[in-house]
Design a protein around this motif. Sequence first.
Motif, PDB file in Angstrom:
ATOM      1  N   LEU A   1     -28.731  39.658  16.675  1.00 28.40           N
ATOM      2  CA  LEU A   1     -28.167  40.648  16.145  1.00 28.40           C
ATOM      3  C   LEU A   1     -27.391  39.975  14.893  1.00 28.40           C
ATOM      4  O   LEU A   1     -27.538  40.662  13.835  1.00 28.40           O
ATOM      5  CB  LEU A   1     -26.871  41.082  16.807  1.00 28.40           C
ATOM      6  CG  LEU A   1     -27.192  42.244  17.823  1.00 28.40           C
ATOM      7  CD1 LEU A   1     -26.140  42.550  18.775  1.00 28.40           C
ATOM      8  CD2 LEU A   1     -27.992  43.557  17.411  1.00 28.40           C
ATOM      9  N   HIS A   2     -26.700  38.689  14.925  1.00 26.66           N
ATOM     10  CA  HIS A   2     -25.941  38.457  13.734  1.00 26.66           C
ATOM     11  C   HIS A   2     -26.617  37.457  12.805  1.00 26.66           C
ATOM     12  O   HIS A   2     -26.123  37.081  11.719  1.00 26.66           O
ATOM     13  CB  HIS A   2     -24.770  37.657  14.223  1.00 26.66           C
ATOM     14  CG  HIS A   2     -23.941  38.791  14.815  1.00 26.66           C
ATOM     15  ND1 HIS A   2     -22.780  39.334  14.141  1.00 26.66           N
ATOM     16  CD2 HIS A   2     -23.664  39.420  16.106  1.00 26.66           C
ATOM     17  CE1 HIS A   2     -22.212  40.148  14.854  1.00 26.66           C
ATOM     18  NE2 HIS A   2     -22.739  40.312  16.092  1.00 26.66           N
TER      19      HIS A   2
ATOM     20  N   PRO B   1     -19.696  37.732   9.206  1.00 26.73           N
ATOM     21  CA  PRO B   1     -18.603  38.472   8.066  1.00 26.73           C
ATOM     22  C   PRO B   1     -18.340  39.741   8.265  1.00 26.73           C
ATOM     23  O   PRO B   1     -17.172  40.420   7.877  1.00 26.73           O
ATOM     24  CB  PRO B   1     -19.552  38.552   6.933  1.00 26.73           C
ATOM     25  CG  PRO B   1     -21.017  38.653   7.244  1.00 26.73           C
ATOM     26  CD  PRO B   1     -20.845  37.710   8.754  1.00 26.73           C
ATOM     27  N   ASN B   2     -18.868  40.576   9.430  1.00 27.65           N
ATOM     28  CA  ASN B   2     -18.188  41.788   9.928  1.00 27.65           C
ATOM     29  C   ASN B   2     -16.838  41.622  10.458  1.00 27.65           C
ATOM     30  O   ASN B   2     -16.695  41.139  11.474  1.00 27.65           O
ATOM     31  CB  ASN B   2     -19.326  42.326  10.746  1.00 27.65           C
ATOM     32  CG  ASN B   2     -19.181  43.829  11.124  1.00 27.65           C
ATOM     33  OD1 ASN B   2     -18.124  44.216  11.491  1.00 27.65           O
ATOM     34  ND2 ASN B   2     -20.172  44.559  10.714  1.00 27.65           N
TER      35      ASN B   2
END
Lengths: 293, 326
Positions: free
Chosen positions: B100-101, B163-164
């Motif tokens: 996901l990241h 960064p989220n």
Amino acid sequence: MSGAMPGRAARPLSGSMSRSEGIALAVAAWLAIAAPLAAEAPQRVVSMNLCTDQLAMLVAAEGQIVSVSYLAQDPGASAMAAQAAGLLPNRGRAEEIFLMRPDLVITGPYSNPTAADMLRRLGVAVLVVDPVSRLDEIPDRLAVIGAALGQADRAAKVAADFEAGLGALVDTGPERPRAALYGANGYSAGDRTLAGQILWAAGFDNIATEQGMPDGGILPLELLALSQPDMIVTSRAEPGASRSEEILDHPVVAALRDGAIPGRMRDSDWVCGTPHVLGAIADLRGAREEAGR
Amino acid sequence: MSRALALLGLLVAGLFAASLLVGPAGLPPGASLRALVSGEGATGLVMREIRLPRAILGAAIGAGLGMAGAAMQGYLRNPLAEPGLIGVSGSAALGAVLALHTGLAAAFALALPLMALAGAGLGVGLVMALAGPRGGSLTLILAGIAISALAGALTSLVLNLSPNPWAAGEIVFWMMGSLADRSMSHVALALPFLLAGIALLATLGRGLDALTLGEDAAASLGIRMARLRLGVVIGTALVVGAGTAVAGAIGFVGLVVPHVLRPLVGAAPGRLLWASALGGAAMLLAADIAVRVVLPEQDLKLGVLTALVGAPVFLHLIYRMRRALA
């Protein structure tokens, strides 16, 4: 020698802050009287909160602000990123801010209060400005920061422009479509929040308030689906991936958007209680007009 | 035996129906089921796009976890082996978080289950290699602790580096698991892998039964140990990887279910596989109904409930085995 002066001048202010327990208005009143007498407006102002950053930049004189929070330079979060780009960014740490030799630090009650406490102990004047949850609080906050910066006249002008702009924009007509503010993890802002006030001013009724959450809260996807909103306004997309934001791509949200007023994404105009909220209200009204509702 | 299976099947069917009928909207059952069939209106949307995927994932992931627990315990001949406890789910979560990241999952949807599967495969392979063929309890648990800790730390690191601003708060999801707000796209992503894993694990019954007599006896019965081990590793990786990719790491299902059902099916690992699949489905469906009933306002994590049931069982097992462990 001159470097030590601002620190010394700041001490009486910090004393008055601790007695007043950080009540911003009291400090502002004190400053409003004291500033003309001392004829010493702070010359090295540091703000460590995204919203006070923007309010300060709106009323400060050229060169009066030394540093704003790093978020103020992020165009996704800040409506004034271009203006903030020329200033030093800070991350709200006491050490870095103290080394900037500020004569006034402006912050919000929730952005790193331990750093604010430490700065006070070091003799730096700290002004705590509460966040805005109603549109009519925006002129108050402008006045508080204007007084602290010795820019009361500028602040009054910005506030008057805002009030005139708001008066021209607010929609109190009888036709009120129902909209939902939907964000990460299914959080929905109610009427008693800034985002809810923007929605209200643009002439919408709020689904969260309809569901008994005027202060906002988690609105389960099921209840959103059954409430059949006329518009869904989603939160701004953050960079990178997250499971929390995945809900905004759920097929149910997509299905609800079909036939509804084309929804808008909340942008930097929505984040802080500054005159920039007028942009958000105008944008929502534009969406209504395009859809003919 | 077959009666026990039939009863478990009925229990799963009942809990599946209950899972479809429980939710914050409080819809009347008759109208809900009609809307599920017709798919019409807002109720149809709720039933088909919110509650149905949740119930399907609950049943399928629970079945997979139950079966993987039974298979690992049969292969290692150790009742403490469980995908969540020994770090297989944690490794799967690390794989999913990486997919996901790094943006891999956004570019290519299947990257999410595939990376989780790779993580789970690596985890289970490492544990089985470290624990050795006879699966001594001490080495098994110690290997499991090491792999869990490493996978958990790396998962937290990846989420903290994101960064989220929401990502760091999701550490608890990846460690505890939840089925809230899953959609049919998650079902499409995970179900094929879950079914493949369950089908593969189901073929291992004869080998696991023979293994109870010892490795030599099993070999003389024509069981090839290397193939059996590969089946356990791949089957476990498939179900744990796919399940964790969409629902996070849910612990203790594979521990509790075989433990409770073993006396019912007469301690034969082969028969325990199917019984554990049904039992696991029932346990996860029940846990997922409970999180919606107990704290409807919050997204209470599934792992909280399974651990509340599972950890005492685990302690009981350790208490019984402490002489062997010492």
